[in-house]
Design an enzyme around this catalytic site. Structure first.
Site: not given
Ligand code: FUB
Length: 311
Positions: A32, A212
């Protein structure tokens, strides 16, 4: 994983940089990635996957107790600045919930605001995930968690955008994607949460990232179109939409990772997509690794599909 945390703190103290190719970080699991440019340096705020051990976390599921931040001046040599926020030091978090999911960080008025989703100990705050903020004078912390999460937000995957007029927005997901204005203090909503328009009606949408370019607002998000998540985007002339779906940024993971989660930034006149696969854990896709590839726009403003580089 505790050993890898100790090693990464040591590496940080000794000024040892992590290595360059995909995946970007190889001494721990990372997912993430929210990448930001602060003071001509790229900072990546990822989630930190670990493995469940007896009494710590749920076997077979995401296990996440803290966050590190990594930085680089050249996108090749990465420095791990160590742990910046940890679950049991946030006053309102359910102890040992191991649910410190996808974060983001934003600078405003001399402070860095780190946004993170997790589960509260008190269900009167929120019955499920909500979003907290920790504040620092530096991008590497120390970050001080606010005593309570942001009122009015239920869901995961916070993303913050500040428009050219100075208005800040918070986006997050709860099956669908929602957005609201943030107050100048970056700690409270300034408008009611709203859904953002004509997004796909079927399938989970999560992990929003808004930016943007040339007056167009791009809302980018992972979406489960068939088996696993692929990265898609929609555009609008306004930060809160309505957005219209435009296309796919990255197809489903070639490594079979069910999730993908990304951010997009411009650095030294080049756009980049940060995302994750499970390169270092091919048989367990809850132990992920962050990656980065160049991203290009067509003359029309359309995003050209990104094909992940091999390791
Ligand atoms: O990393 C835990 C969860 O898995 C995240 O919040 C989601 O976006 C997915 O990547």
């Amino acid at each position: 994983c505790r050993l890898s945390s100790i090693l990464s703190v040591l590496a940080c103290l000794l000024g040892v940089a992590a290595q360059a190719q995909n995946p970007l970080i190889t001494n721990q699991f990372t997912a993430d990635p929210s990448a930001r440019v602060f003071n001509d340096r790229v900072y990546v705020y990822p989630s930190h996957d670990i493995r469940a051990t007896p009494g710590h976390g749920r076997v077979g599921w995401f296990v996440m107790e803290d966050y590190h931040v990594f930085s680089s001046a050249n996108l090749t040599d990465w420095t791990d600045h160590g742990v910046i926020v940890t679950q049991n030091k946030v006053p309102w978090v359910k102890p040992d919930s191991y649910s410190m999911w996808a974060p983001d960080c934003m600078y405003r008025n001399g402070k860095y605001y780190f946004y993170f989703p997790t589960t509260p100990r008190d269900t009167t705050i929120s019955k499920g995930f909500t979003v907290g903020v920790a504040v620092s004078d530096k991008p590497t912390g120390p970050f001080v968690p606010q005593p309570l999460p942001i009122k009015g937000v239920r869901g995961i995957d916070p993303n913050v955008f500040i428009d050219k007029d100075g208005q800040a927005y918070l986006y997050w997901s709860q099956g669908n994607i929602y957005g609201a204005k943030l107050k100048e203090n970056m700690l409270e909503l300034a408008s009611e949460p709203q859904a953002l328009g004509e997004l796909p009606t079927q399938g989970l949408k999560e992990g929003p990232y808004l930016f943007e370019r040339n007056g167009t607002y791009y809302l980018t998000y992972p979406h489960v179109a068939s088996k696993t998540e692929r990265l898609e985007y929609a555009t609008s002339t306004s930060p809160l939409g309505p957005f219209t779906v435009k296309g796919v940024i990255m197809d489903e993971s070639p490594t079979g990772c069910w999730t993908n989660h990304h951010s997009i930034l411009a650095f030294k006149n080049q756009w980049y997509l940060f995302y994750h696969h499970n390169d270092l854990s091919p048989s367990f896709d809850k132990n992920r690794s962050i990656r980065m590839d160049s991203l290009f726009f067509e003359p029309t403003g359309a995003i050209r599909k990104v094909v992940p580089t091999l390791r």
